[in-house]
Design an enzyme around this catalytic site. Sequence first.
Site, PDB file in Angstrom:
ATOM      1  N   PRO A   2       0.831  -1.215   0.000  1.00 33.03           N
ATOM      2  CA  PRO A   2       0.000   0.000   0.000  1.00 33.03           C
ATOM      3  C   PRO A   2       0.861   1.258   0.000  1.00 33.03           C
ATOM      4  O   PRO A   2       1.855   1.328   0.705  1.00 33.03           O
ATOM      5  CB  PRO A   2      -0.807  -0.099   1.287  1.00 33.03           C
ATOM      6  N   GLU A   3       0.498   2.206  -0.822  1.00 32.70           N
ATOM      7  CA  GLU A   3       1.173   3.504  -0.832  1.00 32.70           C
ATOM      8  C   GLU A   3       0.248   4.540  -0.192  1.00 32.70           C
ATOM      9  O   GLU A   3      -0.842   4.223   0.256  1.00 32.70           O
ATOM     10  CB  GLU A   3       1.557   3.884  -2.270  1.00 32.70           C
ATOM     11  N   HIS A 100      -3.870 -15.348  10.103  1.00 28.36           N
ATOM     12  CA  HIS A 100      -3.176 -14.072   9.936  1.00 28.36           C
ATOM     13  C   HIS A 100      -3.953 -12.885  10.497  1.00 28.36           C
ATOM     14  O   HIS A 100      -3.589 -11.746  10.261  1.00 28.36           O
ATOM     15  CB  HIS A 100      -2.852 -13.848   8.459  1.00 28.36           C
ATOM     16  N   ARG A 119       2.459 -11.406   6.002  1.00 26.71           N
ATOM     17  CA  ARG A 119       3.924 -11.322   6.053  1.00 26.71           C
ATOM     18  C   ARG A 119       4.434 -10.559   7.267  1.00 26.71           C
ATOM     19  O   ARG A 119       5.627 -10.567   7.541  1.00 26.71           O
ATOM     20  CB  ARG A 119       4.460 -10.702   4.752  1.00 26.71           C
TER      21      ARG A 119
END
Length: 281
Positions: A2-3, A100, A119
Site C-alpha cells: 500500500p502507498e 493471519h 507477512r
Amino acid sequence: MPELPEVETVRRGLAPVMEGRRILRLEQRRADLRFPLPERFAERVANARIDRLARQAKFLAAHLSTGEVLVMHLGMTGRFTISGQRQGEFHHETGHLTAHDHVIFHMEGGESVTYNDPRRFGFMELWPAANFEAYPRLRTMGPEPLSNGFSAAYLDSALSGKAAPIKAALLDQSIIAGLGNIYVCEALYRAGISPKRLSRSVPGLRAARLAPAINAVIAEAIAAGGSSISDFAGTDGNLGYFQHRFDVYDREGEACKRCGSEVKRIVQSGRSTFYCAQCQR
Ligand SMILES: [Zn+2]
C-alpha cells in the site's frame, strides 16, 4: 504494497466505525508483528476513545483520549477488515478468524476491526501525544505530497547537488514522505522526466513540472480510492487495495498512451521502473 493513497483509502474506510468511538476491547493474538506490539497493549487502549484517526505519509495515527497515539503501519500485506452486527456500508460478517488475523479492535457501536497481515511487515506502536512530533519513524521524514511544505521550490533545494537518479531520490522518505514505487513511476512519466536522470539536474524547469505532477498523481489516486470504498461493502469488506489504471506502471511492452512507443522496464535499486524513453528525458 500500500502507498499513500491506499493508506488514505483505509483511513477513510475505518473512520466511520473508529473515529469518535471507544475501543471496548482489544484482542491481541500474537506478541509481535514486524516489531513487538506495545507492552500491556490491550490494557492501555481499553475504553480509550479515538478522538481523531489521522494519516501522516503511510502511517495511520489514532489519537486516543488516554493521551497516547496509536501508530499503525500496513507494511507490505497488512489490511483491515470491518465486520459487525450492524449491516450497512463497510460491514460484513467474517464468521471466524484466520491464522493471519493478529489484532482485533472491538468497537463501541458493535463493529470489530480486524488487522490481518500474512507477512507481518506492518506494526503498531503507542507514543505519547504530547511529543508526537518526536516519534522517530516520522521525525526524519520530508514533507508529503499535497502538503504546504511540498512545492517546486522545495524540490529545487532538496535535489540540488544530489547525484542519485531522480527515481531513487523520490523514493527517499527523508526527501518526500509517502511516495512509493508505483506513484514515483507515474509522476515521472507525467512530468516527462527520465527516471535515470541525475537528481541535481532536475531543479528548475523540470522541478516546476515534477511537483505538480506528483501532487496530481496522488490526488487522483486518492480520489480513485475514495470512489472504490463503497465497492468493499459488496465484496469482502477489505480496505486498502483497489484496482487503479496506471499510465506506465506494470505496462512493460504496451504502447505509451502519449506517443505509442513501447513502455520499458528497467531495474533501479532492486525495483522495477516503468517509463517511456521517448517521452521522458
Ligand atoms: Zn511515450
